[in-house]
Scaffold this motif. Structure first.
Motif, short mmCIF file in Angstrom:
data_model
loop_
_atom_site.label_atom_id
_atom_site.label_comp_id
_atom_site.label_asym_id
_atom_site.label_seq_id
_atom_site.Cartn_x
_atom_site.Cartn_y
_atom_site.Cartn_z
N ASN A 41 -34.91 -46.42 -53.36
CA ASN A 41 -36.09 -47.13 -53.85
C ASN A 41 -36.24 -47.05 -55.36
O ASN A 41 -37.34 -47.21 -55.88
N LEU A 82 -43.21 -22.07 -45.01
CA LEU A 82 -44.27 -21.85 -44.02
C LEU A 82 -45.07 -20.58 -44.31
O LEU A 82 -46.24 -20.48 -43.95
N GLY A 124 -43.33 -33.63 -41.30
CA GLY A 124 -43.52 -35.00 -40.82
C GLY A 124 -43.58 -36.03 -41.94
O GLY A 124 -43.98 -37.17 -41.73
N GLY A 125 -43.18 -35.61 -43.16
CA GLY A 125 -43.20 -36.54 -44.29
C GLY A 125 -41.82 -37.15 -44.53
O GLY A 125 -40.88 -36.93 -43.75
N GLU A 176 -35.79 -37.58 -44.19
CA GLU A 176 -34.53 -37.63 -44.95
C GLU A 176 -33.60 -36.49 -44.52
O GLU A 176 -32.40 -36.69 -44.30
N HIS A 227 -43.33 -31.23 -35.51
CA HIS A 227 -44.41 -31.71 -36.38
C HIS A 227 -45.76 -31.30 -35.82
O HIS A 227 -45.97 -31.35 -34.61
N ARG A 228 -46.66 -30.93 -36.72
CA ARG A 228 -47.93 -30.35 -36.27
C ARG A 228 -48.95 -31.37 -35.76
O ARG A 228 -49.97 -30.99 -35.20
N ARG A 229 -48.68 -32.67 -35.95
CA ARG A 229 -49.61 -33.70 -35.46
C ARG A 229 -48.88 -34.63 -34.50
O ARG A 229 -47.73 -34.40 -34.15
N HIS A 265 -43.99 -29.90 -51.27
CA HIS A 265 -43.65 -29.17 -52.49
C HIS A 265 -44.90 -28.62 -53.15
O HIS A 265 -45.99 -29.12 -52.93
P1 NAP Z 1 -45.49 -34.65 -47.75
O1 NAP Z 1 -45.52 -36.13 -47.79
O2 NAP Z 1 -46.60 -33.86 -48.35
O3 NAP Z 1 -45.31 -34.24 -46.23
C1 NAP Z 1 -45.33 -32.89 -45.83
C2 NAP Z 1 -45.27 -32.85 -44.32
O4 NAP Z 1 -45.19 -31.48 -43.92
C3 NAP Z 1 -46.50 -33.46 -43.66
O5 NAP Z 1 -46.13 -34.16 -42.53
C4 NAP Z 1 -47.32 -32.22 -43.31
O6 NAP Z 1 -48.06 -32.38 -42.13
C5 NAP Z 1 -46.28 -31.18 -43.06
N1 NAP Z 1 -46.77 -29.84 -43.44
C6 NAP Z 1 -47.30 -29.45 -44.61
N2 NAP Z 1 -47.60 -28.13 -44.58
C7 NAP Z 1 -47.24 -27.69 -43.35
C8 NAP Z 1 -47.29 -26.43 -42.72
N3 NAP Z 1 -47.75 -25.35 -43.35
N4 NAP Z 1 -46.84 -26.35 -41.46
C9 NAP Z 1 -46.36 -27.44 -40.81
N5 NAP Z 1 -46.27 -28.66 -41.35
C10 NAP Z 1 -46.71 -28.78 -42.62
O7 NAP Z 1 -44.17 -34.06 -48.47
P2 NAP Z 1 -42.70 -34.70 -48.56
O8 NAP Z 1 -42.23 -35.15 -47.27
O9 NAP Z 1 -41.91 -33.65 -49.30
O10 NAP Z 1 -42.89 -35.95 -49.50
C11 NAP Z 1 -43.48 -35.77 -50.79
C12 NAP Z 1 -43.50 -37.10 -51.52
O11 NAP Z 1 -42.18 -37.48 -51.85
C13 NAP Z 1 -44.09 -38.23 -50.70
O12 NAP Z 1 -44.82 -39.06 -51.55
C14 NAP Z 1 -42.89 -38.95 -50.18
O13 NAP Z 1 -43.12 -40.32 -49.91
C15 NAP Z 1 -41.90 -38.75 -51.31
N6 NAP Z 1 -40.52 -38.79 -50.79
C16 NAP Z 1 -39.93 -40.02 -50.69
C17 NAP Z 1 -38.65 -40.11 -50.18
C18 NAP Z 1 -38.01 -41.47 -50.06
O14 NAP Z 1 -38.68 -42.44 -50.33
N7 NAP Z 1 -36.77 -41.56 -49.69
C19 NAP Z 1 -37.97 -38.97 -49.75
C20 NAP Z 1 -38.61 -37.74 -49.84
C21 NAP Z 1 -39.90 -37.66 -50.36
P3 NAP Z 1 -49.33 -33.40 -42.07
O15 NAP Z 1 -48.72 -34.76 -41.99
O16 NAP Z 1 -50.03 -32.98 -40.84
O17 NAP Z 1 -50.10 -33.13 -43.32
#
Ligand code: NAP
Length: 318
Positions: A54, A123, A157-158, A163, A179-181, A247
């Motif tokens: 992207n 975690l 779940g993000g 990825e 995933h927790r949800r 992160h």
């Molecule tokens: P994120 O979007 O913040 O997702 C974190 C996930 O982990 C969520 O599903 C969350 O659950 C879960 N989570 C958080 N704390 C937890 C815990 N203590 N125990 C269990 N589950 C937990 O983080 P990310 O996936 O690293 O993405 C970060 C950003 O980077 C986003 O904007 C994403 O779009 C972007 N990104 C984009 C790409 C791509 O476009 N290819 C790739 C990687 C990242 P809940 O859903 O319940 O909160």
């Protein structure tokens, strides 16, 4: 140059991900001769990313490390100086500003741009800490190879979790996402790819209570999970666990010096990259709790360089 050369840099940039290297490119093109500290992860998070699909301009996608190498070359072409050192301490309360690197050198500058990004969240389980490097990882591209033809778990779940799962599915025999949800936070395109993948299954509404195994003998052997709706517990066997739960911003150097919000992000003035200290600017994921995209980080890096340039022009003491 600091102690060696006594000269004061116009601008120092801390961090070398998309934000830091774009700030370096813009600052270099404005003749500010930026000095960039690459820090602990040169290239930032993209160094462990696989295909970036992207980032505009690459219709076929591009590998993360290749994209970062191009950012670096482009900044250097215009005179940015990039050093592999890590900044260990800063003084942003006295002018000129001072930073100390890991080899005990001191550097001074009139302005500084912070682009230290963010790091993996864990975690926080005792068993997780014990087994990091023994089957627990946060980087599939770094460690996935060790689990060839084995069963692994991805937690989260993000988009990162999607990825990681898709990357691992190319190597391992089975991926289970915990995933927790009951729905993913990830983008629809990534979620759909995961849900349609024959090697990936999802366990919804569940949290990890303990990672099982012995770091000295077996490594990871499984997990104990709990269903958050029924309260039921279950042991699942696996050889590897990949934590992909987001992160946290790298702001520990700036605690007590710059304003930091309740989630740990550096506070910048709305619509700009100015921090709470005049002459210090922040860009990229260290101050972005909303978008966290490569293109946004790069964009905010250019904003920081422009803000720094304007600020230096109006600074009487610089
Ligand atoms: P994120 O979007 O913040 O997702 C974190 C996930 O982990 C969520 O599903 C969350 O659950 C879960 N989570 C958080 N704390 C937890 C815990 N203590 N125990 C269990 N589950 C937990 O983080 P990310 O996936 O690293 O993405 C970060 C950003 O980077 C986003 O904007 C994403 O779009 C972007 N990104 C984009 C790409 C791509 O476009 N290819 C790739 C990687 C990242 P809940 O859903 O319940 O909160």
């Amino acid at each position: 140059m600091g102690e060696k050369g006594n000269s004061v840099h116009k601008v120092i940039i801390i961090g070398s991900g998309p934000a830091g290297l774009t700030a370096a490119l813009y600052a270099a093109r404005s003749q500010l001769k930026p000095l960039v500290f690459e820090g602990m992860s040169p290239g930032g998070q993209l160094l462990t990313a696989t295909e970036v699909e992207n980032y505009p301009g690459f219709p076929e996608g591009i590998q993360g490390p290749e994209l970062m190498e191009s950012f670096k070359k482009q900044a250097e072409r215009f005179g940015a100086e990039i050093t592999a050192k890590i900044v260990e301490k800063v003084d942003f309360l006295h002018r000129p500003f001072t930073v100390w690197s890991n080899d005990r050198q001191k550097y001074q500058s009139h302005a500084a741009i912070i682009a230290t990004g963010s790091s993996y969240k864990w975690l926080g389980l005792e068993s997780e800490e014990k087994l990091i490097g023994h089957g627990v990882s946060a980087c599939a591209t770094c460690d996935g190879f060790f689990f060839r033809d084995k069963e692994v778990i991805v937690v989260g779940g993000g988009d990162s979790a999607m990825e990681e799962a898709l990357f691992l599915a190319r190597l391992v025999s089975k991926v289970t996402i915990i995933h927790r949800r009951d729905q993913f936070r990830a983008s629809k395109i990534m979620s759909d790819r995961v849900l349609q993948h024959p090697k990936i299954t999802v366990t919804w509404n569940s949290v990890v209570e303990e990672i099982l195994g012995d770091p000295d003998t077996t490594g990871v052997t499984g997990l104990r999970i709990k269903n958050v709706l029924s309260g039921e517990r279950e042991n699942i066997s696996c050889s590897g666990v990949f934590i992909a739960i987001g992160h946290k911003p790298n702001t520990s150097l700036f605690e007590g010096i710059l304003d930091i919000d309740k989630n740990g992000y550096l506070v910048t003035k709305p619509g700009s990259t100015h921090t709470s200290v005049e002459g210090i600017f922040a860009c990229g994921e260290v101050q972005d709790n909303t978008y966290r995209q490569v293109i946004v980080s790069a964009g905010s890096g250019s904003m920081a360089a422009i803000d720094a340039e304007h600020w230096l022009e109006s600074c009487d003491l610089c």
